[in-house]
Write a protein that holds these residues in place. Structure first.
Motif, mmCIF file in Angstrom:
data_model
loop_
_atom_site.group_PDB
_atom_site.id
_atom_site.type_symbol
_atom_site.label_atom_id
_atom_site.label_comp_id
_atom_site.label_asym_id
_atom_site.label_seq_id
_atom_site.Cartn_x
_atom_site.Cartn_y
_atom_site.Cartn_z
ATOM 1 N N GLU A 213 0.817 -1.202 0.000
ATOM 2 C CA GLU A 213 0.000 0.000 0.000
ATOM 3 C C GLU A 213 0.856 1.259 0.000
ATOM 4 O O GLU A 213 2.025 1.252 0.394
ATOM 5 C CB GLU A 213 -0.915 0.033 1.235
ATOM 6 C CG GLU A 213 -2.004 -1.024 1.212
ATOM 7 C CD GLU A 213 -2.926 -0.909 2.412
ATOM 8 O OE1 GLU A 213 -4.133 -0.670 2.207
ATOM 9 O OE2 GLU A 213 -2.435 -1.068 3.541
ATOM 10 N N VAL A 214 0.236 2.346 -0.463
ATOM 11 C CA VAL A 214 0.830 3.671 -0.405
ATOM 12 C C VAL A 214 0.333 4.355 0.866
ATOM 13 O O VAL A 214 -0.857 4.317 1.180
ATOM 14 C CB VAL A 214 0.428 4.506 -1.638
ATOM 15 C CG1 VAL A 214 0.872 5.956 -1.483
ATOM 16 C CG2 VAL A 214 1.030 3.900 -2.908
ATOM 17 N N LEU A 228 -3.322 4.932 2.068
ATOM 18 C CA LEU A 228 -4.176 5.559 1.071
ATOM 19 C C LEU A 228 -4.821 4.537 0.154
ATOM 20 O O LEU A 228 -6.038 4.516 -0.016
ATOM 21 C CB LEU A 228 -3.370 6.555 0.238
ATOM 22 C CG LEU A 228 -2.887 7.830 0.924
ATOM 23 C CD1 LEU A 228 -2.034 8.645 -0.046
ATOM 24 C CD2 LEU A 228 -4.071 8.655 1.399
ATOM 25 N N THR A 229 -3.994 3.685 -0.469
ATOM 26 C CA THR A 229 -4.509 2.774 -1.483
ATOM 27 C C THR A 229 -3.436 1.747 -1.827
ATOM 28 O O THR A 229 -2.271 1.897 -1.460
ATOM 29 C CB THR A 229 -4.908 3.561 -2.746
ATOM 30 O OG1 THR A 229 -5.549 2.698 -3.682
ATOM 31 C CG2 THR A 229 -3.690 4.197 -3.406
ATOM 32 N N VAL A 243 -1.877 12.239 -5.670
ATOM 33 C CA VAL A 243 -0.712 11.366 -5.603
ATOM 34 C C VAL A 243 -0.771 10.424 -6.798
ATOM 35 O O VAL A 243 -1.824 9.864 -7.121
ATOM 36 C CB VAL A 243 -0.663 10.565 -4.281
ATOM 37 C CG1 VAL A 243 -1.900 9.717 -4.080
ATOM 38 C CG2 VAL A 243 0.596 9.697 -4.228
ATOM 39 N N VAL A 244 0.346 10.297 -7.509
ATOM 40 C CA VAL A 244 0.452 9.343 -8.606
ATOM 41 C C VAL A 244 1.229 8.143 -8.101
ATOM 42 O O VAL A 244 2.155 8.282 -7.295
ATOM 43 C CB VAL A 244 1.139 9.973 -9.844
ATOM 44 C CG1 VAL A 244 2.551 10.442 -9.529
ATOM 45 C CG2 VAL A 244 1.158 8.989 -11.009
ATOM 46 N N PHE A 245 0.838 6.958 -8.530
ATOM 47 C CA PHE A 245 1.509 5.743 -8.073
ATOM 48 C C PHE A 245 1.365 4.658 -9.132
ATOM 49 O O PHE A 245 0.650 4.835 -10.137
ATOM 50 C CB PHE A 245 0.925 5.275 -6.735
ATOM 51 C CG PHE A 245 -0.554 5.016 -6.759
ATOM 52 C CD1 PHE A 245 -1.065 3.761 -7.039
ATOM 53 C CD2 PHE A 245 -1.450 6.047 -6.505
ATOM 54 C CE1 PHE A 245 -2.432 3.526 -7.072
ATOM 55 C CE2 PHE A 245 -2.826 5.832 -6.532
ATOM 56 C CZ PHE A 245 -3.316 4.567 -6.818
ATOM 57 N N VAL A 246 2.053 3.547 -8.912
ATOM 58 C CA VAL A 246 2.077 2.428 -9.859
ATOM 59 C C VAL A 246 1.216 1.296 -9.313
ATOM 60 O O VAL A 246 1.246 0.998 -8.115
ATOM 61 C CB VAL A 246 3.525 1.939 -10.073
ATOM 62 C CG1 VAL A 246 3.550 0.701 -10.975
ATOM 63 C CG2 VAL A 246 4.378 3.056 -10.662
ATOM 64 N N ARG A 247 0.432 0.682 -10.201
ATOM 65 C CA ARG A 247 -0.363 -0.487 -9.827
ATOM 66 C C ARG A 247 -0.446 -1.418 -11.031
ATOM 67 O O ARG A 247 -0.627 -0.964 -12.164
ATOM 68 C CB ARG A 247 -1.771 -0.076 -9.388
ATOM 69 C CG ARG A 247 -2.636 -1.234 -8.911
ATOM 70 C CD ARG A 247 -4.069 -0.796 -8.657
ATOM 71 N NE ARG A 247 -4.182 0.063 -7.474
ATOM 72 C CZ ARG A 247 -5.336 0.645 -7.124
ATOM 73 N NH1 ARG A 247 -6.417 0.487 -7.885
ATOM 74 N NH2 ARG A 247 -5.384 1.394 -6.026
ATOM 75 N N SER A 248 -0.309 -2.702 -10.798
ATOM 76 C CA SER A 248 -0.325 -3.681 -11.880
ATOM 77 C C SER A 248 -1.753 -3.926 -12.370
ATOM 78 O O SER A 248 -2.681 -4.100 -11.573
ATOM 79 C CB SER A 248 0.292 -5.000 -11.414
ATOM 80 O OG SER A 248 0.287 -5.956 -12.461
ATOM 81 N N VAL A 249 -1.905 -3.941 -13.700
ATOM 82 C CA VAL A 249 -3.196 -4.208 -14.327
ATOM 83 C C VAL A 249 -2.968 -5.168 -15.491
ATOM 84 O O VAL A 249 -2.284 -4.825 -16.452
ATOM 85 C CB VAL A 249 -3.862 -2.921 -14.846
ATOM 86 C CG1 VAL A 249 -5.196 -3.241 -15.532
ATOM 87 C CG2 VAL A 249 -4.074 -1.927 -13.712
ATOM 88 N N HIS A 250 -3.521 -6.365 -15.392
ATOM 89 C CA HIS A 250 -3.421 -7.360 -16.481
ATOM 90 C C HIS A 250 -1.978 -7.564 -16.951
ATOM 91 O O HIS A 250 -1.694 -7.613 -18.157
ATOM 92 C CB HIS A 250 -4.306 -6.953 -17.661
ATOM 93 C CG HIS A 250 -5.750 -6.758 -17.316
ATOM 94 N ND1 HIS A 250 -6.493 -7.711 -16.659
ATOM 95 C CD2 HIS A 250 -6.590 -5.701 -17.519
ATOM 96 C CE1 HIS A 250 -7.720 -7.277 -16.481
ATOM 97 N NE2 HIS A 250 -7.806 -6.054 -16.974
ATOM 98 N N GLY A 251 -1.056 -7.632 -16.011
ATOM 99 C CA GLY A 251 0.322 -7.976 -16.350
ATOM 100 C C GLY A 251 1.232 -6.816 -16.658
ATOM 101 O O GLY A 251 2.427 -7.020 -16.924
ATOM 102 N N GLU A 258 -4.609 9.407 -7.464
ATOM 103 C CA GLU A 258 -5.663 9.575 -6.467
ATOM 104 C C GLU A 258 -5.814 11.063 -6.179
ATOM 105 O O GLU A 258 -4.846 11.747 -5.873
ATOM 106 C CB GLU A 258 -5.340 8.824 -5.171
ATOM 107 C CG GLU A 258 -6.431 8.997 -4.124
ATOM 108 C CD GLU A 258 -6.292 8.057 -2.932
ATOM 109 O OE1 GLU A 258 -7.159 8.110 -2.042
ATOM 110 O OE2 GLU A 258 -5.315 7.272 -2.893
ATOM 111 N N ASP A 259 -7.053 11.536 -6.290
ATOM 112 C CA ASP A 259 -7.374 12.948 -6.094
ATOM 113 C C ASP A 259 -8.007 13.136 -4.724
ATOM 114 O O ASP A 259 -9.016 12.523 -4.402
ATOM 115 C CB ASP A 259 -8.332 13.407 -7.200
ATOM 116 C CG ASP A 259 -8.572 14.908 -7.173
ATOM 117 O OD1 ASP A 259 -8.156 15.559 -6.204
ATOM 118 O OD2 ASP A 259 -9.184 15.416 -8.122
#
Length: 325
Positions: A213-214, A228-229, A243-251, A258-259
């Motif tokens: 998590e962030v 946060l998420t 805040v901008v962050f990295v999250r895996s989606v379909h590989g 997040e606003d």
């Protein structure tokens, strides 16, 4: 109540109590050349299809460090005279902070000259990702000005956040206190990395590799924070609202934003068509553009009236992007 509203309410409450006690970029251009890197894993064509392959506008001040002694600034390579890892700039762009080849925390001029070892690695530790915490003094709340560097330190297998005054010469870093907001419980004290400070109040975001998590830390009045998420490699916008962050989606690794601006936090995938891994995002000083790393080079996405535009390739060089002032 949203994390943003909880932090704002806490700040107002504490500020009121303190008051009561007191009463009692210009751009440069560069050609985006095709990548020859074999690590693209077939994604180069997909990335190119979604981005410009012609002359593009490179935001002035965008820099790229790749772990060598050379740093790309405005499309030009500058020899810093020493290994540069995880380079970050102070808000005015007058000083660079990075980890050198000996694992020390170093500050230098923008061309690598006048290097000062802010903190010497004692050995057996791995330091990474320094970020500047610069704030003005708040006389009302009796909060002094800050000019610190916060970084991640892996010590005997345990990763923590540490800080030191940016003006130190062989200073001694101290562990950053991490306290949960009321009702949120305790926040993890270890496995914390990738700190990033944004805005004028010294707030920071970071990732926890154990929970995935962030987290956010409000370092203004109460030094509190919470999760946060789900995500990693966060960066806080200059106005502290996103805040901008990295999250895996379909590989593939996508970029999410997040606003905090509304009554509820909104999380949105700003690279929904990513055909490659998009990582290591950073905000431009005006908060309108996000630069990030891809297998085929460095890209940006820019805010539009309806969110963010498509990725645009601004350099064929791959490394950690950062904005200089």
């Amino acid at each position: 109540m949203s994390a943003r509203n909880r932090r704002t309410t806490a700040a107002v409450t504490t500020a009121g109590a303190a008051a009561l006690l007191t009463l009692c970029g210009t751009a440069a251009t560069a050609m985006a050349a095709p990548s020859s890197g074999g690590d693209a894993k077939g994604s180069a064509a997909m990335v190119a299809a979604a981005a410009s392959a012609h002359t593009v506008t490179v935001p002035r001040g965008l820099t790229i460090s790749d772990g060598t002694r050379h740093v790309v600034v405005n499309g030009k390579s500058i020899d810093f005279g020493t290994t540069v890892r995880d380079l970050a700039w102070n808000p005015g762009g007058s000083k660079a902070a990075f980890i050198d080849g000996h694992g020390n925390l170093v500050v230098s001029n923008p061309d690598g000259s006048h290097r000062v070892t802010v903190a010497a690695n004692p050995g057996g530790q791995t330091w990474s990702h320094p970020t500047w915490q610069v704030t003005a003094a708040d006389r009302t709340n009796q909060i002094p000005a800050k000019n610190n560097l916060i970084f991640s330190a892996k010590i005997h297998g345990s990763t923590v956040l540490e800080g030191v005054k940016a003006t130190s010469n062989h200073g001694r870093p101290t562990k950053i206190s991490l306290n949960g907001e009321p009702g949120d419980g305790n926040v993890p004290q270890t496995n914390n990395t990738w700190p990033n400070v944004g805005g004028s109040y010294g707030s920071a975001v970071y990732e926890n590799t154990h929970t995935g998590e962030v987290y956010i830390r409000d370092d203004y009045l109460r030094q509190q924070g919470g999760a946060l998420t789900k995500g990693s490699e966060p960066a806080l916008s200059p106005d502290n609202e996103e805040v901008v962050f990295v999250r895996s989606v379909h590989g593939h690794d996508h970029l999410f934003v997040e606003d905090f601006g509304g009554s509820t936090n909104v999380v949105k995938d700003v690279t929904p068509n990513a055909g490659a891994d998009y990582t290591e995002p950073t905000w431009s000083p005006n908060g309108k553009t996000i630069a990030f790393r891809a297998p085929t080079g460095t890209y940006t996405i820019t805010k539009t009236a309806h969110g963010f535009g498509k990725p645009v390739k601004v350099s064929q060089h791959t490394g950690l992007p950062a904005y200089r002032g």
